[in-house]
Design a protein around this motif. Structure first.
Motif, PDB file in Angstrom:
ATOM      1  N   ILE A   5       8.646  12.763   4.494  1.00  0.00           N
ATOM      2  CA  ILE A   5       7.367  13.193   5.072  1.00  0.00           C
ATOM      3  C   ILE A   5       6.209  12.399   4.480  1.00  0.00           C
ATOM      4  CG2 ILE A   5       5.716  15.118   5.140  1.00  0.00           C
ATOM      5  CD1 ILE A   5       8.162  16.979   5.417  1.00  0.00           C
ATOM      6  N   THR A   6       6.261  12.158   3.179  1.00  0.00           N
ATOM      7  CA  THR A   6       5.152  11.459   2.520  1.00  0.00           C
ATOM      8  C   THR A   6       5.299   9.943   2.590  1.00  0.00           C
ATOM      9  OG1 THR A   6       6.336  11.712   0.407  1.00  0.00           O
ATOM     10  CG2 THR A   6       4.649  13.346   0.938  1.00  0.00           C
ATOM     11  N   TYR A   7       6.489   9.453   2.325  1.00  0.00           N
ATOM     12  CA  TYR A   7       6.721   7.998   2.218  1.00  0.00           C
ATOM     13  C   TYR A   7       6.914   7.337   3.587  1.00  0.00           C
ATOM     14  CZ  TYR A   7       9.745   3.872   1.470  1.00  0.00           C
ATOM     15  OH  TYR A   7      10.321   2.634   1.518  1.00  0.00           O
ATOM     16  N   SER A   8       7.920   7.767   4.315  1.00  0.00           N
ATOM     17  CA  SER A   8       8.252   7.090   5.567  1.00  0.00           C
ATOM     18  C   SER A   8       7.198   7.306   6.643  1.00  0.00           C
ATOM     19  CB  SER A   8       9.617   7.566   6.066  1.00  0.00           C
ATOM     20  OG  SER A   8      10.648   7.024   5.268  1.00  0.00           O
ATOM     21  N   THR A   9       6.672   8.518   6.729  1.00  0.00           N
ATOM     22  CA  THR A   9       5.634   8.767   7.735  1.00  0.00           C
ATOM     23  C   THR A   9       4.431   7.867   7.500  1.00  0.00           C
ATOM     24  OG1 THR A   9       6.332  11.073   7.946  1.00  0.00           O
ATOM     25  CG2 THR A   9       4.134  10.521   8.751  1.00  0.00           C
ATOM     26  N   THR A  10       4.057   7.687   6.238  1.00  0.00           N
ATOM     27  CA  THR A  10       2.906   6.838   5.914  1.00  0.00           C
ATOM     28  C   THR A  10       3.164   5.388   6.287  1.00  0.00           C
ATOM     29  OG1 THR A  10       2.266   8.297   4.091  1.00  0.00           O
ATOM     30  CG2 THR A  10       1.371   6.061   4.068  1.00  0.00           C
ATOM     31  N   ARG A  11       4.301   4.840   5.855  1.00  0.00           N
ATOM     32  CA  ARG A  11       4.549   3.418   6.087  1.00  0.00           C
ATOM     33  C   ARG A  11       4.796   3.105   7.561  1.00  0.00           C
ATOM     34  NH1 ARG A  11      10.156   1.400   5.372  1.00  0.00           N
ATOM     35  NH2 ARG A  11      11.593   3.143   5.555  1.00  0.00           N
ATOM     36  N   PHE A  12       5.540   3.960   8.257  1.00  0.00           N
ATOM     37  CA  PHE A  12       5.779   3.716   9.679  1.00  0.00           C
ATOM     38  C   PHE A  12       4.484   3.882  10.481  1.00  0.00           C
ATOM     39  CE2 PHE A  12      10.277   3.981   8.794  1.00  0.00           C
ATOM     40  CZ  PHE A  12      10.863   3.243   9.803  1.00  0.00           C
ATOM     41  N   GLY A  13       3.718   4.903  10.146  1.00  0.00           N
ATOM     42  CA  GLY A  13       2.483   5.153  10.880  1.00  0.00           C
ATOM     43  C   GLY A  13       1.476   4.023  10.746  1.00  0.00           C
ATOM     44  N   ILE A  14       1.278   3.557   9.504  1.00  0.00           N
ATOM     45  CA  ILE A  14       0.318   2.468   9.279  1.00  0.00           C
ATOM     46  C   ILE A  14       0.806   1.184   9.931  1.00  0.00           C
ATOM     47  CG2 ILE A  14      -0.756   1.013   7.508  1.00  0.00           C
ATOM     48  CD1 ILE A  14      -0.794   3.438   5.676  1.00  0.00           C
ATOM     49  N   TYR A  15       2.104   0.899   9.834  1.00  0.00           N
ATOM     50  CA  TYR A  15       2.658  -0.318  10.422  1.00  0.00           C
ATOM     51  C   TYR A  15       2.476  -0.338  11.941  1.00  0.00           C
ATOM     52  CZ  TYR A  15       6.168  -3.865  11.670  1.00  0.00           C
ATOM     53  OH  TYR A  15       6.812  -4.966  12.177  1.00  0.00           O
ATOM     54  N   PRO A  30       3.207 -10.767  17.558  1.00  0.00           N
ATOM     55  CA  PRO A  30       2.888 -11.175  16.183  1.00  0.00           C
ATOM     56  C   PRO A  30       4.011 -12.004  15.574  1.00  0.00           C
ATOM     57  CG  PRO A  30       2.400  -8.845  16.520  1.00  0.00           C
ATOM     58  CD  PRO A  30       3.131  -9.311  17.739  1.00  0.00           C
ATOM     59  N   SER A  31       3.646 -13.028  14.797  1.00  0.00           N
ATOM     60  CA  SER A  31       4.641 -13.872  14.145  1.00  0.00           C
ATOM     61  C   SER A  31       5.324 -13.116  13.018  1.00  0.00           C
ATOM     62  CB  SER A  31       3.974 -15.128  13.585  1.00  0.00           C
ATOM     63  OG  SER A  31       3.079 -14.786  12.539  1.00  0.00           O
ATOM     64  N   LEU A  32       6.419 -13.696  12.504  1.00  0.00           N
ATOM     65  CA  LEU A  32       7.142 -13.067  11.404  1.00  0.00           C
ATOM     66  C   LEU A  32       6.243 -12.916  10.179  1.00  0.00           C
ATOM     67  CD1 LEU A  32       9.712 -12.003  10.083  1.00  0.00           C
ATOM     68  CD2 LEU A  32      10.367 -14.373   9.582  1.00  0.00           C
ATOM     69  N   VAL A  33       5.438 -13.930   9.898  1.00  0.00           N
ATOM     70  CA  VAL A  33       4.538 -13.868   8.750  1.00  0.00           C
ATOM     71  C   VAL A  33       3.533 -12.716   8.905  1.00  0.00           C
ATOM     72  CG1 VAL A  33       2.745 -15.095   7.455  1.00  0.00           C
ATOM     73  CG2 VAL A  33       4.757 -16.328   8.261  1.00  0.00           C
ATOM     74  N   THR A  34       3.004 -12.557  10.106  1.00  0.00           N
ATOM     75  CA  THR A  34       2.064 -11.466  10.377  1.00  0.00           C
ATOM     76  C   THR A  34       2.748 -10.111  10.235  1.00  0.00           C
ATOM     77  OG1 THR A  34       0.833 -12.868  11.918  1.00  0.00           O
ATOM     78  CG2 THR A  34       0.448 -10.501  12.049  1.00  0.00           C
ATOM     79  N   LEU A  35       3.957  -9.998  10.774  1.00  0.00           N
ATOM     80  CA  LEU A  35       4.708  -8.749  10.669  1.00  0.00           C
ATOM     81  C   LEU A  35       5.004  -8.400   9.217  1.00  0.00           C
ATOM     82  CD1 LEU A  35       7.286  -9.178  13.587  1.00  0.00           C
ATOM     83  CD2 LEU A  35       5.327  -7.633  13.543  1.00  0.00           C
ATOM     84  N   VAL A  36       5.404  -9.411   8.435  1.00  0.00           N
ATOM     85  CA  VAL A  36       5.695  -9.182   7.012  1.00  0.00           C
ATOM     86  C   VAL A  36       4.434  -8.735   6.278  1.00  0.00           C
ATOM     87  CG1 VAL A  36       6.332 -10.331   4.850  1.00  0.00           C
ATOM     88  CG2 VAL A  36       7.679 -10.733   6.910  1.00  0.00           C
ATOM     89  N   GLY A  37       3.287  -9.360   6.592  1.00  0.00           N
ATOM     90  CA  GLY A  37       2.032  -8.974   5.953  1.00  0.00           C
ATOM     91  C   GLY A  37       1.656  -7.536   6.257  1.00  0.00           C
ATOM     92  N   MET A  38       1.751  -7.146   7.526  1.00  0.00           N
ATOM     93  CA  MET A  38       1.423  -5.769   7.912  1.00  0.00           C
ATOM     94  C   MET A  38       2.407  -4.779   7.299  1.00  0.00           C
ATOM     95  SD  MET A  38       0.196  -6.072  11.900  1.00  0.00           S
ATOM     96  CE  MET A  38       1.780  -6.704  12.490  1.00  0.00           C
ATOM     97  N   ALA A  39       3.679  -5.141   7.299  1.00  0.00           N
ATOM     98  CA  ALA A  39       4.696  -4.256   6.727  1.00  0.00           C
ATOM     99  C   ALA A  39       4.516  -4.109   5.221  1.00  0.00           C
ATOM    100  CB  ALA A  39       6.087  -4.795   7.043  1.00  0.00           C
ATOM    101  N   SER A  40       4.119  -5.187   4.544  1.00  0.00           N
ATOM    102  CA  SER A  40       3.923  -5.138   3.090  1.00  0.00           C
ATOM    103  C   SER A  40       2.768  -4.197   2.736  1.00  0.00           C
ATOM    104  CB  SER A  40       3.647  -6.543   2.547  1.00  0.00           C
ATOM    105  OG  SER A  40       4.748  -7.394   2.759  1.00  0.00           O
ATOM    106  N   ALA A  41       1.668  -4.301   3.474  1.00  0.00           N
ATOM    107  CA  ALA A  41       0.527  -3.414   3.226  1.00  0.00           C
ATOM    108  C   ALA A  41       0.904  -1.962   3.494  1.00  0.00           C
ATOM    109  CB  ALA A  41      -0.654  -3.833   4.106  1.00  0.00           C
ATOM    110  N   SER A  42       1.637  -1.730   4.573  1.00  0.00           N
ATOM    111  CA  SER A  42       2.071  -0.371   4.912  1.00  0.00           C
ATOM    112  C   SER A  42       3.008   0.183   3.847  1.00  0.00           C
ATOM    113  CB  SER A  42       2.781  -0.381   6.269  1.00  0.00           C
ATOM    114  OG  SER A  42       1.978  -0.966   7.261  1.00  0.00           O
ATOM    115  N   GLY A  43       3.935  -0.659   3.387  1.00  0.00           N
ATOM    116  CA  GLY A  43       4.887  -0.225   2.376  1.00  0.00           C
ATOM    117  C   GLY A  43       4.233   0.103   1.055  1.00  0.00           C
ATOM    118  N   PHE A  44       3.237  -0.689   0.659  1.00  0.00           N
ATOM    119  CA  PHE A  44       2.545  -0.446  -0.599  1.00  0.00           C
ATOM    120  C   PHE A  44       1.864   0.924  -0.606  1.00  0.00           C
ATOM    121  CE2 PHE A  44      -1.327  -0.721  -3.235  1.00  0.00           C
ATOM    122  CZ  PHE A  44      -0.746  -0.992  -4.457  1.00  0.00           C
ATOM    123  N   ILE A  45       1.161   1.235   0.470  1.00  0.00           N
ATOM    124  CA  ILE A  45       0.479   2.534   0.569  1.00  0.00           C
ATOM    125  C   ILE A  45       1.497   3.663   0.654  1.00  0.00           C
ATOM    126  CG2 ILE A  45      -1.115   3.926   1.939  1.00  0.00           C
ATOM    127  CD1 ILE A  45      -2.393   1.280   2.871  1.00  0.00           C
TER     128      ILE A  45
END
Length: 224
Positions: A5-15, A30-45
């Motif tokens: 609820i806290t971890y996955s919902t946050t990262r999937f929602g932001i991504y 979006p390119s792979l680099v763009t996807l990785v950048g967005m996913a990294s920011a989402s994962g960190f939060i």
């Protein structure tokens, strides 16, 4: 459940929100680099948001392997968080937050970005349709990538979170890495890969299959 609820919902929602904001500004996906950048920011939060529940998850699973006198015996996750805060301080909820956030970055980038990339390759290069078979194939490969990328960080994260102050809970990550390499060599990096994949593979497949069907239903109801 609390962790998801806290971890996955946050990262999937932001991504997904970041993807929806980037897509209209470009004629191409979006390119792979763009996807990785967005996913990294989402994962960190997401890693920060889910850290307290993750500490509970690791500790409660680890409890059974301890001698009875050393077990924490948390009744449930909420009671465990309250007890840990009282006995070890508020900071204990974020024990291992940096390796956990690093793991969340690697997990989200290797899982979500690789899934979108594999899905695009299946459709554009292999001639597959946007259907259940494509989603299964892409999610299986994403699970393999995610398990391989995250294996070393999982080992470090688990050892930090299960440690108490008496067991070296205040040890730095560099110190822990030095001790592990000295005692166990480099083989520790992929220790437990098979059970990790047995857990994460089906989890990744189920997650993306349900996510795709959920998005289809949502778009149909909203007329998107």
């Amino acid at each position: 459940m609390l962790r998801q609820i806290t971890y996955s919902t946050t990262r999937f929602g932001i991504y997904e929100e970041l993807k929806s904001r980037v897509a209209p500004t470009s004629d191409r996906a979006p390119s792979l680099v763009t996807l990785v950048g967005m996913a990294s920011a989402s994962g960190f939060i997401g890693g920060i948001a889910g850290n307290p529940a993750d500490v509970m998850n690791v500790r409660m699973q680890h409890d059974a392997s301890l001698p009875p006198a050393q077990r924490r015996n948390y009744r449930n996750a909420i009671q465990g968080i309250i007890q840990m805060t009282r006995t070890e301080g508020f900071g204990s909820l974020f024990r291992g937050v940096w390796p956990n956030s690093t793991r969340a970055i690697l997990m989200t980038a290797s899982q979500l970005a690789s899934y979108d990339t594999f899905k695009r390759l299946c459709i554009e290069k292999a001639g597959m349709s946007d259907n259940l078979s494509t989603h299964f194939t892409a999610s299986f490969m994403a699970g393999f990538v995610a398990t391989t990328v995250c294996s070393p960080v999982d080992v470090i994260k688990t050892r930090i979170m299960t440690a108490s102050h008496a067991e070296g809970g205040g040890q730095t990550i560099i110190g822990l890495l030095r001790d592990i390499c000295r005692k166990e060599g480099l083989g520790w990096t992929f220790r437990g890969w098979v059970p990790s994949f047995i857990r994460l593979g089906p989890h990744t497949i189920a997650t993306f299959l349900f996510l795709e069907e959920h998005k289809k239903l949502y778009r149909k109801l909203k007329g998107i």
